[in-house]
Write a protein that holds these residues in place. Structure first.
Motif, short mmCIF file in Angstrom:
data_model
loop_
_atom_site.label_atom_id
_atom_site.label_comp_id
_atom_site.label_asym_id
_atom_site.label_seq_id
_atom_site.Cartn_x
_atom_site.Cartn_y
_atom_site.Cartn_z
N LEU A 223 1.35 4.83 -3.91
CA LEU A 223 0.65 4.97 -2.64
C LEU A 223 -0.47 3.92 -2.52
N LEU A 224 -1.16 3.67 -3.63
CA LEU A 224 -2.17 2.61 -3.62
C LEU A 224 -1.51 1.26 -3.40
N TYR A 225 -0.37 1.07 -4.03
CA TYR A 225 0.39 -0.18 -3.88
C TYR A 225 0.85 -0.36 -2.43
N SER A 226 1.15 0.75 -1.76
CA SER A 226 1.65 0.70 -0.39
C SER A 226 0.57 0.39 0.63
N LEU A 227 -0.69 0.30 0.19
CA LEU A 227 -1.73 -0.16 1.10
C LEU A 227 -1.51 -1.61 1.51
N ASN A 228 -0.68 -2.31 0.71
CA ASN A 228 -0.19 -3.62 1.12
C ASN A 228 0.86 -3.40 2.20
N PRO A 229 0.61 -3.79 3.45
CA PRO A 229 1.55 -3.46 4.53
C PRO A 229 2.93 -4.07 4.34
N MET A 230 3.04 -5.16 3.57
CA MET A 230 4.33 -5.81 3.39
C MET A 230 5.24 -5.04 2.43
N VAL A 231 4.70 -4.08 1.70
CA VAL A 231 5.53 -3.27 0.81
C VAL A 231 6.56 -2.49 1.62
N GLY A 232 6.09 -1.78 2.65
CA GLY A 232 7.01 -1.02 3.49
C GLY A 232 7.96 -1.91 4.27
N VAL A 233 7.46 -3.06 4.74
CA VAL A 233 8.31 -3.97 5.51
C VAL A 233 9.44 -4.54 4.64
N ILE A 234 9.09 -5.01 3.44
CA ILE A 234 10.10 -5.61 2.55
C ILE A 234 11.08 -4.56 2.06
N ASP A 235 10.58 -3.38 1.70
CA ASP A 235 11.49 -2.32 1.26
C ASP A 235 12.46 -1.93 2.39
N GLY A 236 11.96 -1.90 3.61
CA GLY A 236 12.82 -1.59 4.74
C GLY A 236 13.88 -2.66 4.97
N PHE A 237 13.48 -3.93 4.89
CA PHE A 237 14.43 -5.04 5.02
C PHE A 237 15.52 -4.92 3.96
N ARG A 238 15.10 -4.71 2.73
CA ARG A 238 16.06 -4.66 1.62
C ARG A 238 17.03 -3.49 1.80
N TRP A 239 16.51 -2.38 2.26
CA TRP A 239 17.38 -1.22 2.50
C TRP A 239 18.36 -1.50 3.63
N ALA A 240 17.90 -2.18 4.69
CA ALA A 240 18.78 -2.48 5.83
C ALA A 240 19.84 -3.50 5.47
N ILE A 241 19.50 -4.50 4.65
CA ILE A 241 20.45 -5.57 4.34
C ILE A 241 21.37 -5.21 3.18
N CYS A 242 20.79 -4.66 2.11
CA CYS A 242 21.56 -4.39 0.90
C CYS A 242 22.13 -2.97 0.86
N GLY A 243 21.56 -2.07 1.66
CA GLY A 243 22.03 -0.70 1.62
C GLY A 243 21.48 0.08 0.45
#
Length: 281
Positions: A223-243
């Motif tokens: 949760l502390l790591y997720s204060l970086n806004p790009m964590v959620g964005v990159i994880d979402g991209f990876r989930w959308a592209i790689c499944g």
């Protein structure tokens, strides 16, 4: 009718400009398109490689990260080829870094225009962010080529990719507006920003899966790591592209909340200071 009566009449109303500001954004849309097209055409002007830099930059970044995290650190990406996993994280990061860097100096670069003509100043950094979207679209061809090379088919999650693109755009726009306004008064930010972007690359899950952070530091650490806004964005991209990939929902929603906070803060500070740009710049 006399010639005098035919002259246009100008009525000055206090506060009227502020009230019509958001409507003026639409009325000045042609200026927005002109500035965006100008930035796109001059971006790679007088370069040997030209627009191919939009392909080479994320590709070179991906190769370096694959070498560091897979070959040296020995990390694995499961059933997804490591190159595709890293490139799926590189795309949103390059969009964020490019849009943030381009928008941060946009007002200073257009000082002559801002000091002479009225228009909503928000158009200037907004048009600069569009250049990053163009580079992102071109870079998608590299991702398609990697998928063909590794014979990897994206999952149905790919339909959510436009939504994550919009989130990545907003994630860059908020800090971009904040830094743009600060850079007008404090030019030190143009020197500090490249170091922040470089440091942020290694603090974001571009070359590795966020599951490593979750496994090592637990939910509180993540949760502390997720204060970086790009964590959620990159994880979402990876989930959308790689499944696949880790999308820890509490952390994801926290990252999205940080994106909205930065967007609100950027807009508020930019609007509060833009009236002084012409005097300070």
């Amino acid at each position: 009718m006399s010639a005098k009566s035919e002259l246009p009449t100008t009525v000055l109303e206090p506060g009227r400009t502020a009230a019509r500001y958001w409507g003026d954004l639409w009325r000045y849309r042609e200026l927005f398109l002109f500035l965006a097209w100008r930035d796109i055409t001059v971006r790679y002007k007088q370069t040997v490689v030209g627009i191919l830099w939009a392909l080479l930059r994320p590709l070179i970044t991906m190769l370096v990260l694959v070498f560091v995290f897979r070959n040296l650190a020995g990390l694995s990406s499961g059933d997804v080829p490591y190159a595709i996993m890293v490139f799926a994280g590189t795309l949103p990061w390059q969009l964020f870094a490019s849009a943030l860097s381009d928008s941060s100096n946009s007002v200073v670069s257009n000082a002559a225009l801002i000091s002479k003509v009225y228009f909503p100043r928000l158009i200037v950094p907004g048009s600069a962010v569009v250049v990053g979207l163009v580079d992102f679209t071109i870079s998608l061809t590299v991702l398609a080529g990697l998928m063909v090379w590794f014979q990897f088919l994206p999952s149905w999650n790919i339909v959510f990719l436009p939504g994550f693109m919009a989130v990545a755009f907003l994630a860059a726009l908020g800090p971009g507006l904040l830094v743009t306004a600060l850079n007008v008064r404090y030019r030190d930010f143009r020197f500090v920003l490249p170091f922040v972007v470089q440091f942020g690359l290694f603090l974001s899950p571009v070359g590795f899966d966020s599951a490593l952070v979750l496994e090592k530091y637990g939910e509180t650490g993540f949760l502390l790591y997720s204060l970086n806004p790009m964590v959620g964005v990159i994880d979402g991209f990876r989930w959308a592209i790689c499944g696949t990939g880790t999308v820890y929902l509490p952390g994801f929603f926290l990252s999205m909340g940080v994106v909205l906070v930065f967007l609100w803060a950027g807009l508020a500070y930019f609007r509060a200071t833009e009236r002084t740009f012409a005097d300070v710049i």
